[in-house]
Design a protein around this motif. Structure first.
Motif, PDB file in Angstrom:
ATOM      1  N   ILE A  41      -3.871  -0.883  -7.968  1.00  0.00           N
ATOM      2  CA  ILE A  41      -5.112  -0.498  -7.293  1.00  0.00           C
ATOM      3  C   ILE A  41      -6.162  -1.590  -7.481  1.00  0.00           C
ATOM      4  O   ILE A  41      -6.870  -1.958  -6.536  1.00  0.00           O
ATOM      5  N   ALA A  65       1.943   1.898  -3.312  1.00  0.00           N
ATOM      6  CA  ALA A  65       0.852   2.452  -4.129  1.00  0.00           C
ATOM      7  C   ALA A  65       0.663   3.941  -3.849  1.00  0.00           C
ATOM      8  O   ALA A  65       0.487   4.735  -4.772  1.00  0.00           O
ATOM      9  N   CYS A  87       0.826  -1.207   0.000  1.00  0.00           N
ATOM     10  CA  CYS A  87       0.000   0.000   0.000  1.00  0.00           C
ATOM     11  C   CYS A  87       0.864   1.264   0.000  1.00  0.00           C
ATOM     12  O   CYS A  87       0.568   2.229  -0.706  1.00  0.00           O
ATOM     13  N   LEU A 131      -5.309  -4.379  -5.089  1.00  0.00           N
ATOM     14  CA  LEU A 131      -5.637  -4.048  -3.692  1.00  0.00           C
ATOM     15  C   LEU A 131      -7.136  -4.157  -3.442  1.00  0.00           C
ATOM     16  O   LEU A 131      -7.572  -4.601  -2.382  1.00  0.00           O
ATOM     17  N   PHE A 132      -7.926  -3.773  -4.455  1.00  0.00           N
ATOM     18  CA  PHE A 132      -9.376  -3.895  -4.335  1.00  0.00           C
ATOM     19  C   PHE A 132      -9.777  -5.368  -4.209  1.00  0.00           C
ATOM     20  O   PHE A 132     -10.571  -5.736  -3.356  1.00  0.00           O
ATOM     21  N   ILE A 154       1.028   6.900  -6.482  1.00  0.00           N
ATOM     22  CA  ILE A 154      -0.003   7.913  -6.771  1.00  0.00           C
ATOM     23  C   ILE A 154       0.588   9.312  -6.637  1.00  0.00           C
ATOM     24  O   ILE A 154       0.369  10.177  -7.487  1.00  0.00           O
ATOM     25  N   LEU A 160      -0.078   1.290 -12.188  1.00  0.00           N
ATOM     26  CA  LEU A 160      -0.863   1.879 -11.101  1.00  0.00           C
ATOM     27  C   LEU A 160      -2.274   1.287 -11.069  1.00  0.00           C
ATOM     28  O   LEU A 160      -2.791   0.918 -10.013  1.00  0.00           O
ATOM     29  N   CYS A 161      -2.883   1.155 -12.259  1.00  0.00           N
ATOM     30  CA  CYS A 161      -4.223   0.557 -12.343  1.00  0.00           C
ATOM     31  C   CYS A 161      -4.192  -0.882 -11.840  1.00  0.00           C
ATOM     32  O   CYS A 161      -5.075  -1.319 -11.103  1.00  0.00           O
TER      33      CYS A 161
END
Lengths: 352, 470
Positions: free
Chosen positions: A86, A43, A40, A89-90, A47, A82-83
């Motif tokens: 994320i 991430a 995280c 992580l979702f 970002i 990045l996509c």
């Protein structure tokens, strides 16, 4: 500078990988938190780096809607990762399953460090006139998020086919291992292509390997490609075992493949097709003109529409349906890169 | 008669089938892909040249014959591609008409008790032990389900209670919204083809026109006149590369200039079209075409410092104010240059460096002088400063004109398409069948899709139930 920030994020992704492995081996909750925490943090820094890059673009273009850093290969890959991160992580939060973490942190970490080491042009460049529009942000960002979702469905779909096939001589198994070997070769080739290219802006794929002017190197490359494909075919069962040891089962992979497509398809429709049509209407005076990029976007749309109909109406299951997902992403890649490389048209600016 | 009916039925089923839809997805994709590879040009030479890159000349002649037979050089307007799109539309209509009533009916059918044999076959089953009696569990469970926005129906059997609860079941209609929206988009495209038009018009600065020429060469008459008051081009320095070009236009209707928002003069620029009565005008090209009505415009500064505006035609004599001299324009160059030998020549037909040769006459003595609008040093004459502003009325603006009444339908269709897809893919219907016994609850879920997430939801419901139990 933004690319240094992004490199730190890449380092954190790589650090998260061994922690994820230890977690899977020990099942200790604390180590699980450390793994997710490291990932995280990566991430968040990623970002931050992306926002930093946005601001650097803004200083040149002076327009929020026209400063999205997605104008060359470096920025595209950074955004793609990045996509992916994320999205992962979702999935981890939603399914409470950390087993894909190893795979994702390897892909994210290696991609970021490679594009950093390779010296793909990292400079912030001003926009070319064709891209100067307020639709740039919505059209390009949403298209990319959809591409990333399709990318996830491709990886899980490919793994699903390999896990699902028992027979080494079945078409699906040969097809998917062949593709895996080829992708691996292409990955290596892109690295060599970029490091040996005299001008980093005009990298030609396979120029240093298969298409090498020296026929000796060219033949060696072809042989190497065949060997890689053979290895991937021969040891596909090994991949299966690794996945099993990470507690990844075929049903889970099939479910993620579907979820990624069900997410990407509407996003692609609105961002890629509808917003693209509105922009085309304003800039070129027609909403649809059968330009190669437009046509191939429609073909991509048809392939995934095929996937959804086969799944919901015909009730296709197992590796059969994952084959369509894999084919869909091959078409997607062609829409994104192939159209610019092989066909000419109005979208011919999105080069390397 | 029954034969005819069975034939009708066969045709109907053919168009209603998903197999046809899937086959069309593939065939249309392949057809469209061919169109991106083979050059879409009507000139046979270009096609043969394209094929001769890969094969011998004779083979490429043969290839051209095939291309010509199937209109492969004009795929998207060919009879077979149009036919495929027509089949696609038929398929969409028939399969929706075939399935929609069944779905609507299924909403009205009252729920029926599920047999325990059917329940046992369902792919997802979760059992929980509780410390409460059947009726107590029932009451609490119904409350929890209602809080979670499920619609509930119950059946009492001899020794158990069966609860059926549903959520989002109406979202299954959204698929038909998606189908409808694609039809609307196709209708929009057809409207555009039959009632829309595309053409171009060239208007010389200072004149107007109410005619355009369509792309197929037919004249289009507009219900109003477009006047071009002024046309401007800016060039990148020392080159013929245009930086920006724009037309200042007026719309004349019933001999009156039309006012929109209080303005009667409008600017058309690249990327900034102008729209009036459904017609859209795009700045496309421009060109140089001097005529008799073209005007040379000067500003003269006399020795007392007073400014005079002068506008004359070619070779027309004019008096220099405050003097007894007479002058006239005897030559013009849109892009005056000097060659290596020092001779003057015209470089281009674009107005990169407009210059006029003016002949002055005083007391029978004649002198000639070049005046360049961009070089102030050349404005000085023996009679005062004569600045050459522009040659007005010598350029024409090329406008693309388009009318497409289908665009509104395309936009409506696009919005519905997105809405339909988001609803049908993000809000999937959920249905549980719950069997209640003494100290026992069993959940059944009729599908494997999303089973992982359903298990989570079931666990959550049970957790809430246990909390209320305390």
């Amino acid at each position: 500078m933004s690319y240094q920030t992004i490199a730190i994020a890449g380092l954190l992704y790589i650090l998260a990988m061994p922690v994820y492995i230890v977690y899977i081996l020990t099942k200790s909750r604390k180590i699980g938190y450390v793994a997710t925490g490291t990932f995280c943090l990566g991430a968040v820094i990623h970002i931050f780096g992306f926002v930093q890059r946005f601001r650097e673009m803004y200083e040149i273009n002076h327009s929020f809607l026209r400063s999205i850093p997605l104008t060359n290969l470096y920025e595209s890959l950074v955004f793609f990762v990045l996509c992916l991160v994320i999205g992962y992580l979702f999935i981890e939060w939603r399914y409470k399953k950390k087993s894909l973490g190893v795979l994702v942190s390897i892909i994210a970490g290696i991609t970021i460090s490679l594009i950093d080491l390779l010296g793909i042009s990292k400079q912030v460049q001003p926009l070319i006139p064709a891209l100067k529009s307020n639709w740039l942000l919505a059209h390009v960002t949403l298209s990319f998020i959809a591409y990333a979702a399709f990318g996830i469905s491709f990886v899980t779909g490919l793994l699903h086919i390999i896990m699902d096939s028992e027979n080494k001589k079945s078409f699906k198994y040969i097809f998917s291992t062949f593709l895996l070997g080829f992708m691996l070769f292409m990955f290596l080739s892109v690295i060599i292509d970029t490091t040996t290219a005299s001008n980093p802006k005009t990298v030609k794929i396979f120029h240093s390997t298969l298409g090498n002017p020296s026929s000796f190197i060219s033949i060696i490359s072809w042989l190497f490609l065949l060997i890689l494909i053979f290895i991937s075919w021969q040891y596909g069962g090994f991949i299966k075992k690794i996945l099993m040891s990470f507690k990844i089962d075929a049903d889970f992979l099939e479910d993620i493949t579907y979820k990624a497509i069900a997410f990407g398809f509407p996003i692609f429709t609105i961002g890629g097709l509808v917003f693209g049509a509105i922009w085309a209407e304003q800039a070129w005076g027609r909403y649809w003109g059968w330009d190669p990029k437009e046509t191939w976007s429609l073909i991509t749309w048809f392939v995934y529409a095929f996937y959804l109909h086969a799944k919901f109406i015909r009730g296709w299951k197992g590796s059969k349906i994952s084959m369509i997902a894999v084919a869909g992403f091959i078409v997607t890649i062609f829409t994104y890169l192939g159209v610019n490389i092989f066909l000419s048209g109005l979208h011919s600016y999105g080069s390397m | 008669m029954s034969k005819l009916n069975s034939l009708n039925e066969k045709i109907w089923n053919f168009f209603a089938s998903v197999d046809l839809a899937v086959a069309l997805f593939i065939v249309i994709s392949i057809g469209a892909a061919i169109g991106t590879v083979i050059p879409q040009e009507l000139d046979p030479e270009a096609i043969i040249r394209f094929f001769s890159k890969f094969m011998s000349f004779n083979a490429s002649m043969k290839a051209y014959e095939i291309v010509n037979l199937f209109d492969l050089n004009n795929v998207y307007h060919s009879w077979w591609f149009t036919f495929l799109l027509f089949m696609f539309a038929m398929n969409l209509i028939v399969c929706s008409v075939d399935r929609l009533p069944l779905l609507l009916k299924s909403f009205k059918i009252p729920p029926k008790l599920f047999d325990s044999k059917i329940l046992e076959k369902m792919p997802l089953k979760r059992e929980f032990e509780l410390s409460l009696k059947k009726d107590e569990i029932f009451e609490k469970l119904i409350n929890i389900l209602k809080r979670k926005h499920f619609s509930v129906s119950t059946f009492n059997t001899d020794n158990s209670i069966q609860i059926q609860c549903k959520k989002w079941s109406k979202t299954r209609l959204a698929v038909y919204l998606t189908h409808l929206s694609i039809l609307i988009i196709l209708i929009g495209a057809i409207v555009g083809v039959f009632f829309g038009l595309r053409g171009s018009m060239n208007i010389i600065e200072g004149t107007g026109s109410s005619f355009a020429i369509s792309d197929s060469g037919k004249p289009i008459s507009l219900p109003f006149e477009i006047r071009c008051d002024k046309f401007e081009v800016e060039f990148y320095e020392n080159s013929a590369m245009p930086k920006d070009y724009r037309s200042y236009i007026k719309v004349i209707e019933n001999n009156q200039p039309v006012k929109i928002n209080g303005k009667d003069s409008f600017i058309i620029e690249v990327n900034q079209p102008f729209t009036y009565k459904g017609f859209k005008f795009y700045q496309a090209t421009y060109g140089f075409q001097p005529s008799e009505h073209s005007e040379f415009r000067f500003t003269f500064l006399d020795k007392k410092g007073k400014e005079h505006q002068i506008a004359v035609h070619f070779e027309e004599k004019f008096k220099i104010p405050e003097t007894d001299a007479v002058a006239s324009v005897v030559d013009f160059s849109p892009a005056l240059g000097v060659d290596e030998q020092g001779r003057l020549f015209n470089m281009d037909t674009n107005m990169i460096n407009p210059a006029v040769l003016v002949e002055f006459e005083q007391n029978g003595k004649k002198i000639k002088q070049w005046i360049l609008s961009k070089i102030p040093d050349t404005w000085d004459t023996p009679f005062g400063k004569l600045k050459f502003n522009e040659l007005w009325g010598a350029q024409f603006t090329g406008l693309q004109i388009r009318k497409d009444p289908g665009v509104a339908l395309i936009y409506i269709g696009s919005i519905l398409l997105c809405a339909g897809l988001f609803i049908s893919l993000f809000l999937r219907p959920v249905q549980y069948i719950i069997e209640l016994g003494d100290r026992k609850v069993t959940f059944f879920y009729p599908s494997l899709k999303g089973a992982v997430l359903r298990e989570k939801e079931i666990d959550k419901i049970i957790q809430e139930l246990k909390e209320e139990e305390k």
